[in-house]
Each structure stands twice: as C-alpha cells, then as structure tokens.
Design a protein around this motif. Structure first.
Motif, PDB file in Angstrom:
ATOM      1  N   PHE A 140      -0.865  14.458   0.185  1.00 17.60           N
ATOM      2  CA  PHE A 140      -0.503  13.060   0.411  1.00 17.60           C
ATOM      3  C   PHE A 140      -0.187  12.784   1.873  1.00 17.60           C
ATOM      4  O   PHE A 140      -0.551  11.741   2.417  1.00 17.60           O
ATOM      5  CB  PHE A 140       0.674  12.654  -0.484  1.00 17.60           C
ATOM      6  N   LYS A 181       2.199   9.290  -6.302  1.00 20.01           N
ATOM      7  CA  LYS A 181       2.653  10.647  -6.004  1.00 20.01           C
ATOM      8  C   LYS A 181       3.785  11.053  -6.938  1.00 20.01           C
ATOM      9  O   LYS A 181       3.770  12.143  -7.530  1.00 20.01           O
ATOM     10  CB  LYS A 181       3.114  10.718  -4.538  1.00 20.01           C
ATOM     11  N   LYS A 193      -2.723  10.312   4.505  1.00 21.82           N
ATOM     12  CA  LYS A 193      -2.076   9.044   4.864  1.00 21.82           C
ATOM     13  C   LYS A 193      -2.877   8.340   5.947  1.00 21.82           C
ATOM     14  O   LYS A 193      -3.315   8.951   6.903  1.00 21.82           O
ATOM     15  CB  LYS A 193      -0.660   9.319   5.378  1.00 21.82           C
ATOM     16  N   GLU A 240       0.823  -1.196   0.000  1.00 21.44           N
ATOM     17  CA  GLU A 240       0.000   0.000   0.000  1.00 21.44           C
ATOM     18  C   GLU A 240       0.864   1.255   0.000  1.00 21.44           C
ATOM     19  O   GLU A 240       0.636   2.185  -0.741  1.00 21.44           O
ATOM     20  CB  GLU A 240      -0.868  -0.010   1.267  1.00 21.44           C
ATOM     21  N   LYS A 241       1.892   1.206   0.843  1.00 24.83           N
ATOM     22  CA  LYS A 241       2.783   2.352   0.974  1.00 24.83           C
ATOM     23  C   LYS A 241       3.492   2.616  -0.353  1.00 24.83           C
ATOM     24  O   LYS A 241       3.570   3.744  -0.820  1.00 24.83           O
ATOM     25  CB  LYS A 241       3.815   2.055   2.078  1.00 24.83           C
ATOM     26  N   ARG A 277       1.237   4.144  -3.080  1.00 28.95           N
ATOM     27  CA  ARG A 277       0.980   5.571  -2.836  1.00 28.95           C
ATOM     28  C   ARG A 277       2.168   6.415  -3.311  1.00 28.95           C
ATOM     29  O   ARG A 277       2.003   7.437  -3.952  1.00 28.95           O
ATOM     30  CB  ARG A 277       0.741   5.831  -1.337  1.00 28.95           C
ATOM     31  N   ARG A 278       3.351   5.907  -2.989  1.00 30.89           N
ATOM     32  CA  ARG A 278       4.547   6.646  -3.374  1.00 30.89           C
ATOM     33  C   ARG A 278       4.665   6.729  -4.898  1.00 30.89           C
ATOM     34  O   ARG A 278       5.015   7.756  -5.458  1.00 30.89           O
ATOM     35  CB  ARG A 278       5.782   5.977  -2.768  1.00 30.89           C
TER      36      ARG A 278
END
Lengths: 219, 114
Positions: free
Chosen positions: A214, A168, A218, A160-161, A164-165
């Motif tokens: 972002f 972005k 979170k 998931e992390k 997201r990165r």
C-alpha cells in the motif's frame, strides 16, 4: 459609471455559489451591460439614464442563480448517491449481524460436545462478515468531480485517501480472521499446540507485506 | 404589445438559434439584432437570454467559447451545432403550425357548424 455597474453585478451575484460557471456568467452579464451602457451613451443618453436602462434590462436572475446552486450542490447529494448509501448501510448492517451471531454455533455445538465445529462455523461467519465489509468499501461510489475548484479537488483527494485506508483495513482484518481460523484448525487437528503459535508470526509478516504494498503504490 | 412580448419570450430558443445560424455571436449582439429586426420594439431581458443559453448549451444545440478580442474585455461567443440547426427547423415548423391554427381561431368568418 462602469464602476457602478460593477457594484450592481457584484450585488446581484452575492448569493450565487463561488463556482467557475457562476463567475463566468457574472463576467458575461457584466460585459454585456457595459456594452449596452456604452452604446446608450454614444446615442446621447446621460450617464444616469444609461445606467438605469442597462440595469432595468437585466430582469430577474433568481432562477439562474438557483440553477447554479443546484448544480453546485449536485456533486454532493445526487439521488444516485443516496441509493448507494442505502446499499452500503444494508451491507454493513448484515456484516455486523454476522459478527454478533458468530458466537451462537460455538455455544450450541459446545453444549452438544462438538466444540471444533462450533469454532469453525464462528470463523466462517466472521469471514463472511468481513468479506461484506471489504466489498462495501471497494464498491463505494467514487466522488464525482463537478467543478474544478480547489475545495472540490481537495475533497476528492481526501476521499481517495479514505477509501484506500478502508480497503487496507478490511484486507487486514480478513487476514487476521483467517490466521486465527488456521491456528485453531491446525492446532485442534494436529494437537501440536506447542509449535502452531508460529502461524501468528507468519501472519504478522504477511501484514507487513500488505502495508509495504500500500505504501509503494500510493499515488 | 404585452401579448407579443409573451409570444416572443415563449420562442426565445428558436429566436436565438435563428440568430446564430448566420454567424457565431455573443449575448449583447444577439439582443441588439433582435431590437433592430423588430424596429426597437422588443428586447430580451438578460435573465431570459442567459437562461436560454444555458438550456440550449446543456441540450447540445449550441456550444460556447471565449473569444480573443484584441481590445477590451473578452466575450463569450455562442455557436450553433448540427442538432441545433435541426431543432430550429422543427421549432419553425411548430410555429408555422400554431400560427395557422391561431389565424383560423381568430377568424370570425370561420364557422364549424357546417
């Protein structure tokens, strides 16, 4: 003697994956074996005989263990996943190709004396390529949870992390492409090269806003 | 004897579903009832039993839950579903059919020539 049955069961499952289902199955078979063993003892069998009969009744559980393994591995490498990987590879390759050929119009139109058109086309190609990369990052299959073990949860959290990165990063690279494009178009058409650099400051602040969004959303 | 146990193994699903029709049960109890019904002649191996449980549960014919015994260890109970009952009916019909065919095939007085 039930200790011995415990050892037998542990040995039987030593190659099984450490999933919830496997542990439950082990407990279930162990419970049934001790039930059987106790019944045999109350029928008047000696402990040795009761143990041997119980152990012999288990049979070949290798296919069961294989099933458990397949189930444990499925979360990582399903056919569905390999299909998605292929598609993802194609998108990224096309995007990289666009990046590389983006300089071609600049060279050709530059030779012909239409430098501006060449630059505009270059940025359009870059925008298209970046768009593909964003689309790829956003539609990548999410990690499917198969078993509620800690490692699985950790993997999911990490996935998931990472996604997201990636999203972005892609948004920001498109932003900067658009800023550079706008800078050149506005500068070439207005001729005000002395002031148009301010577009980069605006770009930096938009970038900061995206960072903030972002960080605030979170989970 | 070995033919009979082969046939029995081939019908594990039907046998388990039939045992669960009356009441929810657990592995050892089911196996014990099989032994009792067949006059101590047959029993299923744990491996066969649990492979069948998994298969039936995945297909939605049975569901399982952990019982809460007051004494001793907890047991996993199995319970038949409506689609499981339906499956049992069709398995039974299938068995009747093959039983009839085998009866005929093994009957020496049966003649196809006329």
């Amino acid at each position: 003697m039930t200790e011995k049955l415990r050892f037998f069961i542990e040995d039987l499952f030593k190659d099984a994956p450490k999933t919830k289902r496997a542990i439950e199955l082990k407990e279930e078979i162990y419970q049934n074996l001790t039930d059987k063993y106790n019944d045999l003892i109350s029928e008047g069998k000696t402990p040795e005989a009761a143990y041997n009969i119980s152990v012999a009744s288990v049979g070949d559980i290798s296919t069961l263990i294989e099933d458990l393994e397949r189930e444990a591995n499925m979360s990582g490498e399903s056919t569905e996943n390999t299909e998605a990987k292929k598609r993802s590879a194609l998108l990224v390759s096309v995007a990289v190709m666009f990046y590389i050929i983006s300089v071609v119009p600049v060279i050709i139109f530059g030779e012909l004396g239409y430098g501006l058109i060449g630059v505009v086309m270059m940025f359009l190609l870059i925008a298209a390529a970046t768009g593909l990369i964003i689309y790829n990052a956003m539609t990548k299959p999410v990690y499917k949870k198969k078993d509620e073990t800690i490692t699985e949860e950790f993997k999911e959290w990490q996935r998931e992390k990472d996604s997201r990165r990636a999203v972005k990063g892609a948004i920001e690279s498109v932003l900067w492409c658009l800023i550079v494009t706008a800078y050149f178009i506005i500068s070439f058409s207005s001729g005000r090269w002395d002031i148009t650099w301010i577009i980069f400051l605006i770009g930096a602040s938009i970038n900061g806003i995206i960072d903030a969004i972002f960080a605030l959303t979170k989970k | 004897m070995s033919i009979a146990s082969d046939i029995l193994r081939g019908h594990t699903d039907g046998i388990i579903l039939a045992r669960l029709c009356k009441k929810d049960s657990y592995g050892y109890e089911i196996n014990k009832s099989i032994q009792k019904i067949t006059g101590n002649t047959y029993e299923l191996k744990e491996a066969t039993l649990y492979t069948a449980f998994r298969r039936l549960e995945e297909a939605g014919y049975i569901v399982s839950y952990w019982g809460n015994e007051l004494t001793g260890a907890r047991r996993r109970y199995y319970s038949i579903t409506d689609s499981g009952r339906e499956m049992l009916r069709s398995l039974r019909a299938e068995w009747e059919e093959s039983k009839r065919s085998i009866d005929k095939l093994m009957d020496e007085s049966f003649d196809t020539d006329n």
